[in-house]
Design a protein around this motif. Structure first.
Motif, PDB file in Angstrom:
ATOM      1  N   ALA A 110      -6.386  10.537 -16.950  1.00  0.00           N
ATOM      2  CA  ALA A 110      -7.113  11.745 -17.342  1.00  0.00           C
ATOM      3  C   ALA A 110      -6.577  12.328 -18.647  1.00  0.00           C
ATOM      4  O   ALA A 110      -7.335  12.852 -19.460  1.00  0.00           O
ATOM      5  CB  ALA A 110      -7.026  12.781 -16.227  1.00  0.00           C
ATOM      6  N   ARG A 111      -5.282  12.215 -18.873  1.00  0.00           N
ATOM      7  CA  ARG A 111      -4.665  12.802 -20.065  1.00  0.00           C
ATOM      8  C   ARG A 111      -4.858  11.936 -21.301  1.00  0.00           C
ATOM      9  O   ARG A 111      -5.008  12.447 -22.412  1.00  0.00           O
ATOM     10  CB  ARG A 111      -3.167  13.017 -19.836  1.00  0.00           C
ATOM     11  N   HIS A 112      -4.814  10.618 -21.121  1.00  0.00           N
ATOM     12  CA  HIS A 112      -4.856   9.694 -22.266  1.00  0.00           C
ATOM     13  C   HIS A 112      -6.135   8.865 -22.177  1.00  0.00           C
ATOM     14  O   HIS A 112      -6.220   7.916 -21.393  1.00  0.00           O
ATOM     15  CB  HIS A 112      -3.626   8.787 -22.261  1.00  0.00           C
ATOM     16  N   ARG A 113      -7.111   9.240 -22.994  1.00  0.00           N
ATOM     17  CA  ARG A 113      -8.415   8.592 -22.880  1.00  0.00           C
ATOM     18  C   ARG A 113      -8.388   7.136 -23.338  1.00  0.00           C
ATOM     19  O   ARG A 113      -9.294   6.374 -23.011  1.00  0.00           O
ATOM     20  CB  ARG A 113      -9.457   9.361 -23.694  1.00  0.00           C
ATOM     21  N   HIS A 114      -7.383   6.736 -24.118  1.00  0.00           N
ATOM     22  CA  HIS A 114      -7.307   5.347 -24.572  1.00  0.00           C
ATOM     23  C   HIS A 114      -6.518   4.447 -23.606  1.00  0.00           C
ATOM     24  O   HIS A 114      -6.443   3.241 -23.830  1.00  0.00           O
ATOM     25  CB  HIS A 114      -6.663   5.280 -25.966  1.00  0.00           C
ATOM     26  N   LEU A 115      -5.958   5.030 -22.580  1.00  0.00           N
ATOM     27  CA  LEU A 115      -5.202   4.248 -21.598  1.00  0.00           C
ATOM     28  C   LEU A 115      -6.169   3.467 -20.710  1.00  0.00           C
ATOM     29  O   LEU A 115      -7.208   3.968 -20.292  1.00  0.00           O
ATOM     30  CB  LEU A 115      -4.345   5.184 -20.756  1.00  0.00           C
ATOM     31  N   THR A 116      -5.821   2.211 -20.432  1.00  0.00           N
ATOM     32  CA  THR A 116      -6.672   1.357 -19.597  1.00  0.00           C
ATOM     33  C   THR A 116      -5.939   0.991 -18.304  1.00  0.00           C
ATOM     34  O   THR A 116      -4.699   0.994 -18.240  1.00  0.00           O
ATOM     35  CB  THR A 116      -7.055   0.070 -20.334  1.00  0.00           C
ATOM     36  N   ILE A 117      -6.718   0.644 -17.283  1.00  0.00           N
ATOM     37  CA  ILE A 117      -6.124   0.194 -16.024  1.00  0.00           C
ATOM     38  C   ILE A 117      -5.435  -1.150 -16.215  1.00  0.00           C
ATOM     39  O   ILE A 117      -4.457  -1.466 -15.520  1.00  0.00           O
ATOM     40  CB  ILE A 117      -7.210   0.118 -14.933  1.00  0.00           C
ATOM     41  N   GLN A 118      -5.899  -1.945 -17.163  1.00  0.00           N
ATOM     42  CA  GLN A 118      -5.253  -3.232 -17.446  1.00  0.00           C
ATOM     43  C   GLN A 118      -3.795  -3.014 -17.861  1.00  0.00           C
ATOM     44  O   GLN A 118      -2.887  -3.714 -17.390  1.00  0.00           O
ATOM     45  CB  GLN A 118      -6.022  -3.947 -18.561  1.00  0.00           C
ATOM     46  N   LYS A 152       0.821  -1.202   0.000  1.00  0.00           N
ATOM     47  CA  LYS A 152       0.000   0.000   0.000  1.00  0.00           C
ATOM     48  C   LYS A 152       0.857   1.255   0.000  1.00  0.00           C
ATOM     49  O   LYS A 152       0.517   2.251  -0.655  1.00  0.00           O
ATOM     50  CB  LYS A 152      -0.916  -0.011   1.229  1.00  0.00           C
ATOM     51  N   ASN A 153       1.961   1.244   0.720  1.00  0.00           N
ATOM     52  CA  ASN A 153       2.861   2.396   0.736  1.00  0.00           C
ATOM     53  C   ASN A 153       3.450   2.660  -0.646  1.00  0.00           C
ATOM     54  O   ASN A 153       3.589   3.817  -1.073  1.00  0.00           O
ATOM     55  CB  ASN A 153       3.984   2.177   1.757  1.00  0.00           C
ATOM     56  N   GLU A 154       3.817   1.568  -1.349  1.00  0.00           N
ATOM     57  CA  GLU A 154       4.361   1.738  -2.707  1.00  0.00           C
ATOM     58  C   GLU A 154       3.302   2.292  -3.657  1.00  0.00           C
ATOM     59  O   GLU A 154       3.570   3.188  -4.459  1.00  0.00           O
ATOM     60  CB  GLU A 154       4.883   0.392  -3.227  1.00  0.00           C
ATOM     61  N   LEU A 155       2.079   1.755  -3.548  1.00  0.00           N
ATOM     62  CA  LEU A 155       1.034   2.180  -4.444  1.00  0.00           C
ATOM     63  C   LEU A 155       0.583   3.612  -4.147  1.00  0.00           C
ATOM     64  O   LEU A 155       0.201   4.353  -5.074  1.00  0.00           O
ATOM     65  CB  LEU A 155      -0.161   1.224  -4.344  1.00  0.00           C
ATOM     66  N   LYS A 156       0.631   4.013  -2.906  1.00  0.00           N
ATOM     67  CA  LYS A 156       0.177   5.357  -2.533  1.00  0.00           C
ATOM     68  C   LYS A 156       0.975   6.427  -3.273  1.00  0.00           C
ATOM     69  O   LYS A 156       0.440   7.481  -3.645  1.00  0.00           O
ATOM     70  CB  LYS A 156       0.323   5.528  -1.014  1.00  0.00           C
ATOM     71  N   GLU A 157       2.259   6.179  -3.488  1.00  0.00           N
ATOM     72  CA  GLU A 157       3.093   7.145  -4.204  1.00  0.00           C
ATOM     73  C   GLU A 157       2.795   7.151  -5.704  1.00  0.00           C
ATOM     74  O   GLU A 157       3.029   8.159  -6.389  1.00  0.00           O
ATOM     75  CB  GLU A 157       4.576   6.821  -3.975  1.00  0.00           C
ATOM     76  N   LEU A 158       2.274   6.036  -6.213  1.00  0.00           N
ATOM     77  CA  LEU A 158       2.022   5.933  -7.658  1.00  0.00           C
ATOM     78  C   LEU A 158       0.634   6.417  -8.054  1.00  0.00           C
ATOM     79  O   LEU A 158       0.403   6.749  -9.224  1.00  0.00           O
ATOM     80  CB  LEU A 158       2.191   4.472  -8.107  1.00  0.00           C
ATOM     81  N   LEU A 159      -0.306   6.428  -7.133  1.00  0.00           N
ATOM     82  CA  LEU A 159      -1.698   6.750  -7.474  1.00  0.00           C
ATOM     83  C   LEU A 159      -1.876   8.117  -8.145  1.00  0.00           C
ATOM     84  O   LEU A 159      -2.633   8.229  -9.125  1.00  0.00           O
ATOM     85  CB  LEU A 159      -2.573   6.658  -6.220  1.00  0.00           C
ATOM     86  N   PRO A 160      -1.215   9.214  -7.696  1.00  0.00           N
ATOM     87  CA  PRO A 160      -1.392  10.505  -8.397  1.00  0.00           C
ATOM     88  C   PRO A 160      -0.981  10.447  -9.865  1.00  0.00           C
ATOM     89  O   PRO A 160      -1.657  11.002 -10.731  1.00  0.00           O
ATOM     90  CB  PRO A 160      -0.513  11.468  -7.590  1.00  0.00           C
ATOM     91  N   ASP A 161       0.150   9.749 -10.133  1.00  0.00           N
ATOM     92  CA  ASP A 161       0.597   9.641 -11.533  1.00  0.00           C
ATOM     93  C   ASP A 161      -0.368   8.798 -12.359  1.00  0.00           C
ATOM     94  O   ASP A 161      -0.649   9.134 -13.528  1.00  0.00           O
ATOM     95  CB  ASP A 161       1.997   9.026 -11.581  1.00  0.00           C
ATOM     96  N   TYR A 162      -0.871   7.725 -11.781  1.00  0.00           N
ATOM     97  CA  TYR A 162      -1.823   6.880 -12.514  1.00  0.00           C
ATOM     98  C   TYR A 162      -3.102   7.651 -12.839  1.00  0.00           C
ATOM     99  O   TYR A 162      -3.630   7.584 -13.966  1.00  0.00           O
ATOM    100  CB  TYR A 162      -2.166   5.634 -11.687  1.00  0.00           C
ATOM    101  N   ALA A 163      -3.608   8.395 -11.876  1.00  0.00           N
ATOM    102  CA  ALA A 163      -4.836   9.163 -12.100  1.00  0.00           C
ATOM    103  C   ALA A 163      -4.626  10.232 -13.170  1.00  0.00           C
ATOM    104  O   ALA A 163      -5.498  10.469 -14.020  1.00  0.00           O
ATOM    105  CB  ALA A 163      -5.299   9.800 -10.795  1.00  0.00           C
ATOM    106  N   GLU A 164      -3.452  10.880 -13.158  1.00  0.00           N
ATOM    107  CA  GLU A 164      -3.176  11.913 -14.157  1.00  0.00           C
ATOM    108  C   GLU A 164      -3.033  11.305 -15.553  1.00  0.00           C
ATOM    109  O   GLU A 164      -3.528  11.855 -16.539  1.00  0.00           O
ATOM    110  CB  GLU A 164      -1.896  12.664 -13.769  1.00  0.00           C
TER     111      GLU A 164
END
Length: 521
Positions: A94-102, A79-91
């Motif tokens: 938002a920027r690339h509409r064709h990007l998937t969570i997969q 969870k600590n590792e992911l917490k630092e990555l979440l802002p970049d993933y969300a951005e």
């Protein structure tokens, strides 16, 4: 049932009844709670060594902190590792509409092999997005602002001949205070259409707002900047004409103009859906239908207030708008060209490239071409020498007054027929009429016969009607008449010679049958 969280009001009352020695069965029956739940909270109170009556006198927050504060688990390394990555993933999402969570999950596992599985990663990303998806509520002042945007989906005009569907863009404008909306279809979003559409919107509202706000579209932005955006000269000229201020949204922040984004979606539902089965053969037909539906949209009463957008606009906002200029603003393109030998200037894009005529006497001179969505004007210095209505179909617009005499004569000749040549020949004389009749009756292509008739009639300009009539009389007994025969007779002055036996006629005898013998073959 034993693990269900109990309402604090019920829990407080349960401890008050316990301090009064009320049987547990009666407590559970009155408060509709289970015996196991009540025993669990009794056990927590006993472990805390707090009297039941004391708990019954506590506030709900104190009871919650005493009996229901769950132990705070220590965050895991994942969870600590992911917490630092979440802002970049969300951005990135938002920027690339064709990007998937997969795809993000696959990249995430490459760097963190022991990380979360796909479902847990997706849950954490969605929770982060929801927690940070905050909206500020803007309060709008009447007559202060007009917001502008283009609809993402296009409408279509159908060509009558080819049945081709031509896409058109739709400009949407609105006044956020009253919600009054406006929509107009345009062939494309270039500056001439864009500023024409904005002027039409302001005319529709009946006044000028203090501010006009849109995103960083290239039609009016020269350089986008969050604090000091730079607008192009056309936008500044337009804003000066209507005495309004231009504003641009922050880059990639569509919520800065949330109301017009919302009305675009409403127009999809109210206008696009209503005309989905209708066919329009011109932009004017389409806009006429759009304006009709837009008026209905603005007149429709709200379900909550019972007032329509137009009624709110007329009562509270219309009087706050600035006065309109006498004539609407029209953005005009300008270019300077040297007038070539075909005495036409070119205006429009490749698909709508149209040529407009200029008086031929100005060939070789430099002229200025000025055009907008309605007219095309050509100036020599400060003098206007040509004016045309703008056409958006590839082709030519030529005025007869702009053509030299020989070009005009040739153009008129292309519209002539047999009746014209016979009528002209009859004016000259009987023998000329017969000659033209023979040419038209000859087994030639129609166009070739017309050219021959044109040539015969042209001889009157050089030799006169009388000599042409005499020349036609000389060949009247001939079975064939051509332009070359008459031209040779006139050039050699044979029409002035004494009458001699016609050597051109076919001799009559039993060995020469003539063309009539082959007519039935």
């Amino acid at each position: 049932m034993a693990n269900r969280t109990l309402n604090m009001v019920k829990l407080k009352r349960a401890f008050q009844m316990l301090s009064a020695s009320t049987p547990q069965r009666e407590i559970c029956a009155q408060l509709h709670i289970g015996r196991g739940v009540l025993n669990r909270y009794k056990k927590l109170a006993d472990e805390a060594k707090v009297d039941y009556g004391t708990i019954g006198r506590m506030s709900e927050g104190q009871i919650h902190s005493l009996l229901q504060s769950p132990p705070t688990p220590k965050p895991s390394e994942q969870k600590n590792e992911l917490k630092e990555l979440l802002p970049d993933y969300a951005e990135d999402l938002a920027r690339h509409r064709h990007l998937t969570i997969q795809l993000l999950h696959e990249e995430y596992l490459k760097e963190h092999p022991n990380g979360y599985a796909y479902t847990q990663l997706k849950k954490h990303i969605r929770d982060y997005q929801y927690a940070n998806n905050l909206s500020y509520h803007n309060t709008y002042i009447s007559g202060c602002e007009m917001q502008i945007d283009f609809a993402g989906d296009k409408l279509y005009v159908t060509d009558r001949k080819s049945q081709e569907h031509i896409p058109v863009v739709v400009l949407c404008c609105m006044l956020p205070f009253s919600g009054m909306g406006y929509a107009k279809a345009m062939y494309h979003a270039s500056m001439e259409y864009f500023f024409s559409g904005l002027s039409d919107a302001i005319t529709y509202f009946g006044g000028c707002p203090e501010v006009c706000k849109s995103d960083n579209m290239t039609q009016w932005m020269k350089k986008s900047d969050r604090y000091e955006p730079t607008f192009n000269n056309a936008a500044l000229e337009w804003s000066s004409y209507y005495n309004t201020t231009l504003e641009a949204c922050r880059v990639r922040k569509p919520r800065d103009k949330g109301p017009v984004e919302g009305i675009v979606y409403k127009f999809y539902q109210f206008i696009y859906a209503a005309i989905r089965h209708e066919v329009f053969h011109s932009l004017d037909e389409l806009n006429s239908r759009i304006f009709e539906l837009t008026d209905k949209f603005n007149d429709r009463p709200s379900r909550t207030t019972g007032k329509s957008r137009r009624s709110v606009f007329e009562a509270e906002e219309q009087g706050c708008l600035g006065p309109l200029p006498i004539t609407p603003f029209r953005f005009r393109y300008r270019k300077e060209v040297k007038l070539t030998g075909d005495y036409h200037v070119t205006v429009g894009r490749l698909e709508e490239r149209h040529l407009y005529s200029v008086p031929y006497i100005y060939v070789g001179q430099r002229v200025t071409v000025v055009w907008d969505t309605e007219t095309v004007e050509v100036y020599l210095n400060t003098q206007r020498i040509a004016l045309h209505k703008r056409s958006f179909i590839a082709g030519r617009s030529t005025e007869d007054a702009h053509m030299p005499e020989n070009h005009l004569e040739y153009q008129h000749s292309k519209g002539r027929n047999a009746a014209f040549y016979l009528e002209e020949a009859e004016v000259i004389g009987m023998y000329t009429l017969k000659a033209v009749e023979k040419v038209l009756a000859s087994p030639k292509y129609v166009s070739h016969a017309y050219r021959s008739c044109e040539g015969i009639l042209s001889l009157r300009k050089k030799y006169g009607k009388e000599r042409l009539e005499n020349a036609c009389k000389r060949v009247s007994e001939s079975g064939t008449v051509t332009y070359s025969m008459l031209k040779n007779i006139l050039q050699n002055n044979l029409d002035k010679a004494e009458n001699r036996p016609n050597v051109c006629c076919i001799p009559t005898n039993e060995y020469v049958r003539g063309a009539e013998a082959f007519s039935n073959i």
